[in-house]
Enzyme design. Structure first.
Site, PDB file in Angstrom:
ATOM      1  N   TYR A 240       0.828  -1.202   0.000  1.00  0.00           N
ATOM      2  CA  TYR A 240       0.000   0.000   0.000  1.00  0.00           C
ATOM      3  C   TYR A 240       0.866   1.257   0.000  1.00  0.00           C
ATOM      4  O   TYR A 240       2.067   1.221   0.309  1.00  0.00           O
ATOM      5  CB  TYR A 240      -0.893   0.027   1.245  1.00  0.00           C
ATOM      6  CG  TYR A 240      -0.103   0.202   2.523  1.00  0.00           C
ATOM      7  CD1 TYR A 240       0.137   1.469   3.044  1.00  0.00           C
ATOM      8  CD2 TYR A 240       0.447  -0.894   3.192  1.00  0.00           C
ATOM      9  CE1 TYR A 240       0.892   1.644   4.195  1.00  0.00           C
ATOM     10  CE2 TYR A 240       1.196  -0.734   4.337  1.00  0.00           C
ATOM     11  CZ  TYR A 240       1.424   0.533   4.838  1.00  0.00           C
ATOM     12  OH  TYR A 240       2.187   0.701   5.967  1.00  0.00           O
ATOM     13  N   PHE A 251       2.513   9.805   3.358  1.00  0.00           N
ATOM     14  CA  PHE A 251       2.953   9.655   4.742  1.00  0.00           C
ATOM     15  C   PHE A 251       3.341   8.226   5.088  1.00  0.00           C
ATOM     16  O   PHE A 251       3.941   7.984   6.128  1.00  0.00           O
ATOM     17  CB  PHE A 251       1.862  10.128   5.712  1.00  0.00           C
ATOM     18  CG  PHE A 251       0.576   9.346   5.615  1.00  0.00           C
ATOM     19  CD1 PHE A 251       0.404   8.167   6.325  1.00  0.00           C
ATOM     20  CD2 PHE A 251      -0.452   9.789   4.799  1.00  0.00           C
ATOM     21  CE1 PHE A 251      -0.771   7.445   6.237  1.00  0.00           C
ATOM     22  CE2 PHE A 251      -1.635   9.072   4.704  1.00  0.00           C
ATOM     23  CZ  PHE A 251      -1.800   7.892   5.421  1.00  0.00           C
ATOM     24  N   ASP A 252       2.994   7.268   4.229  1.00  0.00           N
ATOM     25  CA  ASP A 252       3.330   5.883   4.538  1.00  0.00           C
ATOM     26  C   ASP A 252       3.319   5.064   3.251  1.00  0.00           C
ATOM     27  O   ASP A 252       2.521   5.335   2.343  1.00  0.00           O
ATOM     28  CB  ASP A 252       2.332   5.295   5.537  1.00  0.00           C
ATOM     29  CG  ASP A 252       2.827   4.009   6.177  1.00  0.00           C
ATOM     30  OD1 ASP A 252       4.003   3.643   5.954  1.00  0.00           O
ATOM     31  OD2 ASP A 252       2.050   3.361   6.902  1.00  0.00           O
ATOM     32  N   ILE A 269      -7.873   0.800  10.789  1.00  0.00           N
ATOM     33  CA  ILE A 269      -8.857   1.881  10.772  1.00  0.00           C
ATOM     34  C   ILE A 269     -10.121   1.424  10.033  1.00  0.00           C
ATOM     35  O   ILE A 269     -10.078   0.569   9.152  1.00  0.00           O
ATOM     36  CB  ILE A 269      -8.283   3.152  10.119  1.00  0.00           C
ATOM     37  CG1 ILE A 269      -7.829   2.881   8.679  1.00  0.00           C
ATOM     38  CG2 ILE A 269      -7.152   3.721  10.958  1.00  0.00           C
ATOM     39  CD1 ILE A 269      -7.379   4.125   7.937  1.00  0.00           C
ATOM     40  N   TYR A 295      -7.847   8.315  10.988  1.00  0.00           N
ATOM     41  CA  TYR A 295      -7.127   8.480  12.255  1.00  0.00           C
ATOM     42  C   TYR A 295      -7.572   9.719  13.012  1.00  0.00           C
ATOM     43  O   TYR A 295      -6.839  10.217  13.868  1.00  0.00           O
ATOM     44  CB  TYR A 295      -5.623   8.597  11.990  1.00  0.00           C
ATOM     45  CG  TYR A 295      -5.004   7.430  11.274  1.00  0.00           C
ATOM     46  CD1 TYR A 295      -4.806   6.206  11.916  1.00  0.00           C
ATOM     47  CD2 TYR A 295      -4.590   7.558   9.953  1.00  0.00           C
ATOM     48  CE1 TYR A 295      -4.216   5.151  11.253  1.00  0.00           C
ATOM     49  CE2 TYR A 295      -3.999   6.500   9.284  1.00  0.00           C
ATOM     50  CZ  TYR A 295      -3.818   5.300   9.941  1.00  0.00           C
ATOM     51  OH  TYR A 295      -3.232   4.244   9.275  1.00  0.00           O
ATOM     52  N   PHE A 308      -5.545   6.072  -0.278  1.00  0.00           N
ATOM     53  CA  PHE A 308      -4.656   4.920  -0.294  1.00  0.00           C
ATOM     54  C   PHE A 308      -4.787   4.150  -1.604  1.00  0.00           C
ATOM     55  O   PHE A 308      -5.888   4.003  -2.151  1.00  0.00           O
ATOM     56  CB  PHE A 308      -5.008   3.935   0.827  1.00  0.00           C
ATOM     57  CG  PHE A 308      -4.589   4.349   2.201  1.00  0.00           C
ATOM     58  CD1 PHE A 308      -3.321   4.049   2.678  1.00  0.00           C
ATOM     59  CD2 PHE A 308      -5.473   5.023   3.027  1.00  0.00           C
ATOM     60  CE1 PHE A 308      -2.946   4.412   3.964  1.00  0.00           C
ATOM     61  CE2 PHE A 308      -5.113   5.385   4.320  1.00  0.00           C
ATOM     62  CZ  PHE A 308      -3.847   5.078   4.784  1.00  0.00           C
TER      63      PHE A 308
END
Length: 320
Positions: A240, A251-252, A269, A295, A308
């Site tokens: 992902y 961010f990820d 989540i 979040y 995502f």
């Protein structure tokens, strides 16, 4: 298998990053490789079979070292690639096998700036290693020799035994990269993110201009797999990448980390739980997750609407 995870956590995280490089021209070695000279390796009958490994016991090593036992005939590992590997561990005292990962999917180690920063030498030896090579390495005293009361480490616990590790370099691939961009201009009513994702998972996601995202969860199938549908009770493995709606800042990313993530679908989540339930194994989807399902309010986590790209690689088992 628990012993494999302990092996990786205690040895790959410490031993690999402690090796030092040596000169070229002879079989590739790093560090103190002399104790590895007695090793005889016979590869398994196929990629899912562990090798037969014999060596003089006890194998005594006081410093970390590594040696290429057999050189592969594949392409050389290049800077920035992800290296896939399988390994087996052996007790240095008696030569017995501690465990191996050959029947499991290959694991991944990223040859990137993070690895170079942690240990420049192991970065150097991996760059140039040929796919198909067999590598032996040791890192003695990877566990505490004794407890505070003087008792020796538990010999039944593989993570507490000095180990010889045999690694097979299975593959090396360019790192998959997903780029997010925030479009300029006036916001368009009900606009949703769009994605151009290649077969290997790399590509670009465009997030619409303006900061009024959809109020509800949006799920767009970019590639539909042919496997079973994901259930809320499943444990799944995914690759992902995620970014914030407001500015397109990523961010990820599991791609950047070098390995997929495995988790129970009911342990993440709500946007992931609701968005991935019913998705077929092998599918790639684009999730636009409103803050109420993300979040929102959690310290240290990105706030607001998130976007995502998720590649559902496998359904592993029902979550406990």
């Amino acid at each position: 298998m628990d012993f494999v995870r302990k092996l990786l956590a205690l040895v790959l995280g410490v031993a690999l990053l402690a090796l030092t490089a040596c000169g070229a021209g002879t079989p590739r070695t790093v560090g103190a490789a002399e104790p590895l000279s007695s090793i005889k390796l016979t590869p398994g009958e196929d990629e899912d079979s562990a090798p037969k490994v014999e060596f003089d016991t006890p194998l005594e090593a006081t410093e970390p070292g590594a040696k290429v036992l057999e050189e592969g005939d594949g392409a050389k590992v290049e800077e920035g690639q992800d290296v896939s590997y399988k390994l087996a561990g052996y007790n240095m005292k008696d030569g017995s096998e501690v465990g191996n990962t050959f029947k499991e999917p290959a694991m991944t180690l990223s040859v990137n700036d993070d690895l170079k920063e942690q240990d420049e030498q192991i970065h150097e030896i991996l760059v140039g290693t040929k796919v198909g090579s067999w590598v032996a390495y040791v890192h003695p005293k990877n566990a505490d020799e004794s407890d505070d009361d003087g008792a020796s480490a538990n010999p039944k616990d593989p993570s507490q035994i000095d180990q010889l590790l045999i690694l097979k370099v299975v593959d090396a691939k360019d790192k998959i990269k997903v780029d997010f961009t925030k479009e300029d201009g006036d916001a368009k009513k009900d606009a949703e993110p769009t994605a151009d994702i290649a077969e290997d998972g790399s590509g670009t996601v465009k997030i619409p201009a303006g900061n009024e995202p959809p109020v509800d969860l949006k799920v767009t199938t970019l590639k539909e797999g042919d496997g079973d549908k994901v259930k809320k009770s499943d444990t799944i493995t995914v690759d992902y990448a995620g970014a914030r709606w407001e500015d397109g800042e990523q961010f990820d990313s599991s791609y950047e980390k070098g390995s997929p993530a495995t988790f129970g679908l009911d342990q993440v989540i709500k946007g992931w739980t609701e968005g991935l339930e019913g998705v077929k194994e092998g599918s790639t989807v684009l999730l636009t997750i409103p803050s109420k399902l993300a979040y929102d309010g959690q310290d240290g986590m990105p706030q607001g609407t998130l976007v995502f790209v998720v590649d559902v690689k496998s359904i592993d088992k029902p979550a406990k």
